[in-house]
Design a protein around this motif. Structure first.
Motif, PDB file in Angstrom:
ATOM      1  N   ALA A 215       0.844  -1.209   0.000  1.00  0.00           N
ATOM      2  CA  ALA A 215       0.000   0.000   0.000  1.00  0.00           C
ATOM      3  C   ALA A 215       0.875   1.254   0.000  1.00  0.00           C
ATOM      4  N   LEU A 216       1.899   1.260   0.850  1.00  0.00           N
ATOM      5  CA  LEU A 216       2.769   2.449   0.930  1.00  0.00           C
ATOM      6  C   LEU A 216       3.524   2.646  -0.381  1.00  0.00           C
ATOM      7  N   THR A 217       3.983   1.534  -0.954  1.00  0.00           N
ATOM      8  CA  THR A 217       4.714   1.633  -2.220  1.00  0.00           C
ATOM      9  C   THR A 217       3.800   2.192  -3.311  1.00  0.00           C
ATOM     10  N   SER A 218       2.521   1.734  -3.296  1.00  0.00           N
ATOM     11  CA  SER A 218       1.570   2.223  -4.315  1.00  0.00           C
ATOM     12  C   SER A 218       1.297   3.716  -4.142  1.00  0.00           C
ATOM     13  N   MET A 219       1.579   4.239  -2.936  1.00  0.00           N
ATOM     14  CA  MET A 219       1.371   5.671  -2.684  1.00  0.00           C
ATOM     15  C   MET A 219       2.627   6.474  -3.010  1.00  0.00           C
ATOM     16  N   GLY A 220       3.629   5.794  -3.554  1.00  0.00           N
ATOM     17  CA  GLY A 220       4.846   6.496  -3.967  1.00  0.00           C
ATOM     18  C   GLY A 220       5.874   6.655  -2.859  1.00  0.00           C
ATOM     19  N   ILE A 221       5.684   5.942  -1.728  1.00  0.00           N
ATOM     20  CA  ILE A 221       6.662   6.044  -0.633  1.00  0.00           C
ATOM     21  C   ILE A 221       7.897   5.224  -1.015  1.00  0.00           C
ATOM     22  N   ASP A 222       9.048   5.845  -0.854  1.00  0.00           N
ATOM     23  CA  ASP A 222      10.316   5.199  -1.180  1.00  0.00           C
ATOM     24  C   ASP A 222      10.558   4.024  -0.224  1.00  0.00           C
ATOM     25  N   GLY A 223      11.033   2.914  -0.766  1.00  0.00           N
ATOM     26  CA  GLY A 223      11.319   1.733   0.053  1.00  0.00           C
ATOM     27  C   GLY A 223      12.257   2.032   1.217  1.00  0.00           C
ATOM     28  N   LYS A 224      13.134   3.034   1.038  1.00  0.00           N
ATOM     29  CA  LYS A 224      14.094   3.365   2.118  1.00  0.00           C
ATOM     30  C   LYS A 224      13.377   3.963   3.327  1.00  0.00           C
ATOM     31  N   SER A 225      12.175   4.467   3.119  1.00  0.00           N
ATOM     32  CA  SER A 225      11.405   5.064   4.225  1.00  0.00           C
ATOM     33  C   SER A 225      10.440   4.066   4.846  1.00  0.00           C
ATOM     34  N   ILE A 226      10.542   2.786   4.449  1.00  0.00           N
ATOM     35  CA  ILE A 226       9.622   1.772   4.985  1.00  0.00           C
ATOM     36  C   ILE A 226      10.439   0.716   5.721  1.00  0.00           C
ATOM     37  N   LYS A 227      10.154   0.551   7.022  1.00  0.00           N
ATOM     38  CA  LYS A 227      10.863  -0.457   7.818  1.00  0.00           C
ATOM     39  C   LYS A 227       9.822  -1.393   8.419  1.00  0.00           C
ATOM     40  N   ALA A 228      10.157  -2.688   8.468  1.00  0.00           N
ATOM     41  CA  ALA A 228       9.115  -3.637   8.884  1.00  0.00           C
ATOM     42  C   ALA A 228       9.662  -4.766   9.742  1.00  0.00           C
ATOM     43  N   GLU A 229       8.795  -5.237  10.645  1.00  0.00           N
ATOM     44  CA  GLU A 229       9.063  -6.435  11.461  1.00  0.00           C
ATOM     45  C   GLU A 229       7.801  -7.277  11.421  1.00  0.00           C
ATOM     46  N   MET A 230       7.951  -8.591  11.298  1.00  0.00           N
ATOM     47  CA  MET A 230       6.745  -9.426  11.235  1.00  0.00           C
ATOM     48  C   MET A 230       6.905 -10.693  12.052  1.00  0.00           C
ATOM     49  N   TRP A 231       5.782 -11.182  12.559  1.00  0.00           N
ATOM     50  CA  TRP A 231       5.750 -12.503  13.169  1.00  0.00           C
ATOM     51  C   TRP A 231       4.340 -13.049  13.059  1.00  0.00           C
ATOM     52  N   GLY A 232       4.222 -14.368  13.170  1.00  0.00           N
ATOM     53  CA  GLY A 232       2.907 -15.003  13.047  1.00  0.00           C
ATOM     54  C   GLY A 232       2.479 -15.054  11.594  1.00  0.00           C
ATOM     55  N   GLU A 233       1.286 -15.596  11.390  1.00  0.00           N
ATOM     56  CA  GLU A 233       0.824 -15.812  10.013  1.00  0.00           C
ATOM     57  C   GLU A 233      -0.146 -14.735   9.610  1.00  0.00           C
TER      58      GLU A 233
END
Ligand SMILES: Cc1cc2nc3c(=O)[nH]c(=O)nc-3n(C[C@H](O)[C@H](O)[C@H](O)COP(=O)(O)OP(=O)(O)OC[C@H]3O[C@@H](n4cnc5c(N)ncnc54)[C@H](O)[C@@H]3O)c2cc1C
Length: 238
Positions: free
Chosen positions: A220-238
C-alpha cells in the motif's frame, strides 16, 4: 556473543483475554542496552533435563528500565503453554538485544507507525522511553485490531496523545453487533492511510504485525509512492 542470563518473573498481568504482560528482572541487576524495536530471546528451561524452549519477543519496556516487559498472545504453543502456568518467582532465561528493526529515538523527524495486534509492542518501547526524556516526537499511528477489547497499552497511548506527540487511529476488522464500536472499521489500506495521515510522504514508516499485514501495507505504501528506504518492517505469526 550475547549472553543468556537468568531472569526472575516479577509479575504477570492479564491484559486482554488472551494477551498477558510479563515483567522479568535480571538476577544480577545489570541493565541491557538496546534500541526500541529490538527483541529478546526468552527461554523456559526444564530444571531436571536442561531442555530449553526459546522464542523471540519484542521488548515492550523502555531501554531506561531495569526490567524487561513482554506482551505475549497465548496461543497454547510450546513456549506460551509454559508461560500460561508461569508464576512470580519463576526463573526464565533471556538473551538480548537482537534485530534490525530499530526505531532510533534521537533521529527526530516525523514517524508513521502501522501496528497489527501485538505488533504495537515495539512502538510502546519507544513511547515509554520518551516519557523519561525531553524528546519531542511527531507520531501518526494506525492500530489494527480484530475486536475493540484487543486494544493494548491504552495508558501509554493516552499519555502520548495528551503530550501532543501522537495522532492515533484505531480500526476494528471484525466489528460485532453490540460491541459499542462507533469508530473506524476494516483493514488498513492506502485510502485509510491517506485519510488519517495526509502527510505520509514526509514520514518514516514503521510496520509491525503478522506477515500478511506487513506485506499488504508495504504494498500500500509503495503504491502511494513512498520510497522503500522510508519503509521499515518487522513481522511474526501468520
Ligand atoms: C522478532 C519477533 C518478535 C516477536 N514478538 C512477539 C511479541 O511481542 N508478542 C507475541 O505474542 N509474539 C511475538 N513473537 C512470536 C513468538 O516468537 C512466538 O512465535 C509465539 O509466542 C508462539 O510461540 P509458541 O512456542 O507458543 O508457539 P509454537 O509452539 O512455536 O507454535 C507456533 C505455531 O502456532 C501458530 N501461530 C503462530 N502465531 C499464532 C497466532 N498469533 N495465533 C494463532 N496461531 C499462531 C503457527 O501455526 C505456528 O506455527 C515474535 C516473533 C518474532 C520473530
Amino acid at each position: 556473543m550475547i549472553n543468556k542470563k537468568p531472569y526472575v518473573l516479577e509479575s504477570v498481568v492479564k491484559t486482554t483475554p488472551d494477551v498477558f504482560t510479563f515483567r522479568f528482572r535480571s538476577q544480577d541487576g545489570e541493565k541491557v542496552d538496546f534500541t526500541p524495536g529490538m527483541f529478546a530471546m526468552l527461554y523456559w528451561r526444564n530444571k531436571d533435563t536442561g531442555e530449553e524452549i526459546g522464542r523471540s519477543y519484542s521488548i515492550a519496556s523502555s531501554p531506561n528500565a531495569d526490567y524487561f516487559d513482554f506482551i505475549i498472545t497465548m496461543i497454547h504453543g510450546m513456549l506460551t503453554s509454559k508461560l500460561e502456568d508461569a508464576k512470580p518467582g519463576d526463573v526464565y532465561y533471556i538473551s538480548a538485544p537482537y534485530g534490525q528493526f530499530k526505531i532510533e529515538p534521537n533521529s527526530g523527524g516525523k514517524l508513521l507507525f502501522l501496528a497489527g495486534g501485538t505488533g504495537i509492542v515495539p512502538f510502546i518501547s519507544l513511547m515509554k522511553y520518551t516519557e523519561s526524556t525531553d524528546l519531542k516526537l511527531d507520531i501518526s499511528m494506525i492500530c489494527s485490531i480484530r475486536y475493540p477489547y484487543e486494544m493494548l497499552c491504552r495508558d501509554t497511548l493516552d499519555e502520548m496523545k495528551e503530550r501532543k506527540e501522537l495522532r492515533l487511529a484505531v480500526t476494528v476488522t471484525r466489528p460485532q453487533p453490540g460491541d459499542d464500536w462507533t469508530g473506524q472499521t476494516g483493514r488498513i489500506d492506502a485510502d485509510m492511510i491517506k485519510k488519517y495521515v495526509p502527510d505520509v510522504s514526509e514520514r518514516v514508516c514503521y510496520i509491525c504485525g503478522p506477515m500478511a499485514f506487513v506485506n499488504a501495507l508495504k504494498a500500500a505504501l509503495t503504491s502511494m509512492g513512498i520510497d522503500g528506504k522510508s519503509i521499515k518492517a518487522e513481522m511474526w505469526g501468520e
